[in-house]
Design a protein around this motif. Sequence first.
Motif, PDB file in Angstrom:
ATOM      1  N   ASP A 152      -7.782  11.641  -2.137  1.00  0.00           N
ATOM      2  CA  ASP A 152      -8.356  10.405  -1.616  1.00  0.00           C
ATOM      3  C   ASP A 152      -7.184   9.503  -1.229  1.00  0.00           C
ATOM      4  OD1 ASP A 152      -9.538   7.998  -1.083  1.00  0.00           O
ATOM      5  OD2 ASP A 152     -10.362   7.703  -3.097  1.00  0.00           O
ATOM      6  N   LEU A 153      -7.009   9.270   0.055  1.00  0.00           N
ATOM      7  CA  LEU A 153      -5.866   8.491   0.523  1.00  0.00           C
ATOM      8  C   LEU A 153      -6.067   6.989   0.386  1.00  0.00           C
ATOM      9  CD1 LEU A 153      -4.740  10.406   3.746  1.00  0.00           C
ATOM     10  CD2 LEU A 153      -3.750  10.485   1.460  1.00  0.00           C
ATOM     11  N   GLY A 154      -7.218   6.564  -0.084  1.00  0.00           N
ATOM     12  CA  GLY A 154      -7.461   5.135  -0.253  1.00  0.00           C
ATOM     13  C   GLY A 154      -6.491   4.520  -1.251  1.00  0.00           C
ATOM     14  N   PRO A 155      -6.028   3.301  -0.986  1.00  0.00           N
ATOM     15  CA  PRO A 155      -5.051   2.673  -1.882  1.00  0.00           C
ATOM     16  C   PRO A 155      -5.570   2.426  -3.285  1.00  0.00           C
ATOM     17  CG  PRO A 155      -5.855   1.103  -0.239  1.00  0.00           C
ATOM     18  CD  PRO A 155      -6.348   2.451   0.171  1.00  0.00           C
ATOM     19  N   GLN A 156      -6.887   2.403  -3.471  1.00  0.00           N
ATOM     20  CA  GLN A 156      -7.473   2.221  -4.796  1.00  0.00           C
ATOM     21  C   GLN A 156      -8.007   3.520  -5.385  1.00  0.00           C
ATOM     22  OE1 GLN A 156      -7.077  -0.656  -6.292  1.00  0.00           O
ATOM     23  NE2 GLN A 156      -6.100  -1.411  -4.426  1.00  0.00           N
ATOM     24  N   GLY A 157      -7.737   4.648  -4.716  1.00  0.00           N
ATOM     25  CA  GLY A 157      -8.203   5.930  -5.214  1.00  0.00           C
ATOM     26  C   GLY A 157      -7.443   6.358  -6.462  1.00  0.00           C
ATOM     27  N   GLN A 182       0.829  -1.196   0.000  1.00  0.00           N
ATOM     28  CA  GLN A 182       0.000   0.000   0.000  1.00  0.00           C
ATOM     29  C   GLN A 182       0.871   1.257   0.000  1.00  0.00           C
ATOM     30  OE1 GLN A 182      -3.263   0.216   2.749  1.00  0.00           O
ATOM     31  NE2 GLN A 182      -3.623  -1.994   2.734  1.00  0.00           N
ATOM     32  N   PRO A 183       0.346   2.383  -0.523  1.00  0.00           N
ATOM     33  CA  PRO A 183       1.093   3.635  -0.431  1.00  0.00           C
ATOM     34  C   PRO A 183       1.264   4.062   1.027  1.00  0.00           C
ATOM     35  CG  PRO A 183      -0.737   3.802  -1.990  1.00  0.00           C
ATOM     36  CD  PRO A 183      -0.933   2.532  -1.230  1.00  0.00           C
ATOM     37  N   ALA A 184       2.320   4.822   1.295  1.00  0.00           N
ATOM     38  CA  ALA A 184       2.466   5.451   2.612  1.00  0.00           C
ATOM     39  C   ALA A 184       1.540   6.656   2.667  1.00  0.00           C
ATOM     40  CB  ALA A 184       3.911   5.878   2.820  1.00  0.00           C
ATOM     41  N   ARG A 185       0.880   6.848   3.813  1.00  0.00           N
ATOM     42  CA  ARG A 185      -0.102   7.912   3.916  1.00  0.00           C
ATOM     43  C   ARG A 185       0.105   8.726   5.190  1.00  0.00           C
ATOM     44  NH1 ARG A 185      -5.181   4.107   3.649  1.00  0.00           N
ATOM     45  NH2 ARG A 185      -3.656   2.795   4.688  1.00  0.00           N
ATOM     46  N   ALA A 186      -0.240  10.001   5.112  1.00  0.00           N
ATOM     47  CA  ALA A 186      -0.250  10.876   6.290  1.00  0.00           C
ATOM     48  C   ALA A 186      -1.477  11.768   6.184  1.00  0.00           C
ATOM     49  CB  ALA A 186       1.027  11.714   6.366  1.00  0.00           C
ATOM     50  N   GLU A 187      -2.330  11.692   7.177  1.00  0.00           N
ATOM     51  CA  GLU A 187      -3.609  12.411   7.145  1.00  0.00           C
ATOM     52  C   GLU A 187      -3.584  13.530   8.172  1.00  0.00           C
ATOM     53  OE1 GLU A 187      -8.408  11.379   7.376  1.00  0.00           O
ATOM     54  OE2 GLU A 187      -6.897   9.792   7.387  1.00  0.00           O
ATOM     55  N   HIS A 232      -2.998  16.453   3.554  1.00  0.00           N
ATOM     56  CA  HIS A 232      -2.776  15.015   3.394  1.00  0.00           C
ATOM     57  C   HIS A 232      -1.611  14.757   2.442  1.00  0.00           C
ATOM     58  CE1 HIS A 232      -7.189  13.861   4.580  1.00  0.00           C
ATOM     59  NE2 HIS A 232      -6.572  14.566   5.494  1.00  0.00           N
ATOM     60  N   ALA A 233      -1.018  13.603   2.587  1.00  0.00           N
ATOM     61  CA  ALA A 233       0.097  13.232   1.709  1.00  0.00           C
ATOM     62  C   ALA A 233       0.068  11.732   1.466  1.00  0.00           C
ATOM     63  CB  ALA A 233       1.436  13.638   2.318  1.00  0.00           C
ATOM     64  N   LEU A 234       0.599  11.366   0.313  1.00  0.00           N
ATOM     65  CA  LEU A 234       0.664   9.962  -0.085  1.00  0.00           C
ATOM     66  C   LEU A 234       2.005   9.756  -0.793  1.00  0.00           C
ATOM     67  CD1 LEU A 234      -2.190   7.914  -1.650  1.00  0.00           C
ATOM     68  CD2 LEU A 234      -0.015   8.010  -2.842  1.00  0.00           C
ATOM     69  N   ALA A 235       2.716   8.689  -0.456  1.00  0.00           N
ATOM     70  CA  ALA A 235       4.044   8.450  -1.036  1.00  0.00           C
ATOM     71  C   ALA A 235       4.153   7.016  -1.533  1.00  0.00           C
ATOM     72  CB  ALA A 235       5.138   8.721  -0.001  1.00  0.00           C
ATOM     73  N   VAL A 236       4.843   6.838  -2.661  1.00  0.00           N
ATOM     74  CA  VAL A 236       5.046   5.514  -3.256  1.00  0.00           C
ATOM     75  C   VAL A 236       6.527   5.339  -3.569  1.00  0.00           C
ATOM     76  CG1 VAL A 236       2.721   5.289  -4.205  1.00  0.00           C
ATOM     77  CG2 VAL A 236       4.466   6.460  -5.530  1.00  0.00           C
ATOM     78  N   PRO A 237       7.009   4.083  -3.589  1.00  0.00           N
ATOM     79  CA  PRO A 237       8.441   3.845  -3.749  1.00  0.00           C
ATOM     80  C   PRO A 237       8.882   3.700  -5.200  1.00  0.00           C
ATOM     81  CG  PRO A 237       7.341   1.785  -3.207  1.00  0.00           C
ATOM     82  CD  PRO A 237       6.273   2.855  -3.230  1.00  0.00           C
ATOM     83  N   LEU A 258      14.090   6.269  -4.392  1.00  0.00           N
ATOM     84  CA  LEU A 258      13.348   7.524  -4.350  1.00  0.00           C
ATOM     85  C   LEU A 258      11.981   7.302  -3.733  1.00  0.00           C
ATOM     86  CD1 LEU A 258      13.854   9.075  -7.932  1.00  0.00           C
ATOM     87  CD2 LEU A 258      14.828   9.948  -5.811  1.00  0.00           C
ATOM     88  N   GLY A 259      11.484   8.325  -3.063  1.00  0.00           N
ATOM     89  CA  GLY A 259      10.095   8.355  -2.653  1.00  0.00           C
ATOM     90  C   GLY A 259       9.366   9.391  -3.485  1.00  0.00           C
ATOM     91  N   LEU A 260       8.273   8.999  -4.104  1.00  0.00           N
ATOM     92  CA  LEU A 260       7.458   9.890  -4.932  1.00  0.00           C
ATOM     93  C   LEU A 260       6.251  10.287  -4.088  1.00  0.00           C
ATOM     94  CD1 LEU A 260       7.508  10.907  -7.901  1.00  0.00           C
ATOM     95  CD2 LEU A 260       6.141   8.909  -8.492  1.00  0.00           C
ATOM     96  N   THR A 261       6.162  11.576  -3.731  1.00  0.00           N
ATOM     97  CA  THR A 261       5.179  12.018  -2.746  1.00  0.00           C
ATOM     98  C   THR A 261       4.260  13.083  -3.321  1.00  0.00           C
ATOM     99  OG1 THR A 261       6.775  11.609  -0.966  1.00  0.00           O
ATOM    100  CG2 THR A 261       4.886  12.996  -0.433  1.00  0.00           C
ATOM    101  N   VAL A 262       2.974  12.960  -3.056  1.00  0.00           N
ATOM    102  CA  VAL A 262       1.992  13.966  -3.470  1.00  0.00           C
ATOM    103  C   VAL A 262       1.376  14.564  -2.208  1.00  0.00           C
ATOM    104  CG1 VAL A 262       0.165  12.221  -3.714  1.00  0.00           C
ATOM    105  CG2 VAL A 262      -0.057  14.421  -4.883  1.00  0.00           C
ATOM    106  N   VAL A 263       1.201  15.891  -2.219  1.00  0.00           N
ATOM    107  CA  VAL A 263       0.718  16.620  -1.043  1.00  0.00           C
ATOM    108  C   VAL A 263      -0.387  17.576  -1.468  1.00  0.00           C
ATOM    109  CG1 VAL A 263       1.362  18.165   0.842  1.00  0.00           C
ATOM    110  CG2 VAL A 263       3.013  16.506  -0.009  1.00  0.00           C
ATOM    111  N   GLY A 264      -1.428  17.696  -0.632  1.00  0.00           N
ATOM    112  CA  GLY A 264      -2.490  18.643  -0.946  1.00  0.00           C
ATOM    113  C   GLY A 264      -3.521  18.725   0.164  1.00  0.00           C
TER     114      GLY A 264
END
Length: 262
Positions: free
Chosen positions: A234-239, A194-199, A207-212, A222-228
């Motif tokens: 939507d922090l859900g792993p299938q979002g 699952q992606p790493a999440r911070a709510e 919120h932020a979501l990061a993938v390897p 590298l960590g690829l991180t999206v913030v907003g």
Amino acid sequence: MSLHDTADDAEPRGPRGIQSIEVGGQLLLALAHHGRPLPLKDLAREAGMVPAKAHPYLVSFQKVGLVAQDAGSGHYGLGPLALQMGLIGLQQYDPLRLATPLIEELAEALGLTVALAMWGNRGPTIVRVAEAATPVHVTMRHGTVMSLRDTASGRLFAALLPPERLREALGAGLDELATDAPFQQALSEIRAGQPARAEGDAVPGIHALAVPVFDSLGRLVLGLTVVGPGAAIDLGPQGAVARRMQQAAQALSQQLGWRGSA
């Protein structure tokens, strides 16, 4: 000059190639795709040709070292020249160089801020930032060291780096995190894919979501991180955001030689 001649001249023509090389190249692509030696009939089938047609190509490829045949089984695999070319190709790929235009595209497509993090001597460190059209006003600039506990980037590295790498930066602080049950649960989810999440953990409402991104040896590079704003992610792993980020990270990992799956 006939109308037919005029039409032909008007058609765009690409660079002229050598068809036999393109045909034989399908055998090399099949070997690279499977990642293991194959018998002649299977290799020919995967390349879309009959064995009698494939065999002369394989003989020539063996002579130059692109293909090797196992003496015992007779199966064909990639040869020493192909392996050398692969290693040289990997050395030419710089993860940051490849990822920088990617985060610009993601930021524009998602309308969110996207950043790259690498492991530094003090922990996960932001090395590139692509701002959204409406930037998020958080402390995320080049050189920022992200909290291991409270940020998506930090949790990603905490989950996927070898413990000795973590201890080099954290020392005894790693033992304290080992007793944090919610934190350890988050790490288990990341290790499960699952992606790493911070709510809102670091900044309320953000919120932020990061993938390897992995290299050819399966190491996190590298960590690829999206913030907003929370309402935009939507922090859900299938979002939609998670899927787009994971697809981008997997494509980048494959460029770096990784052969795993999401």
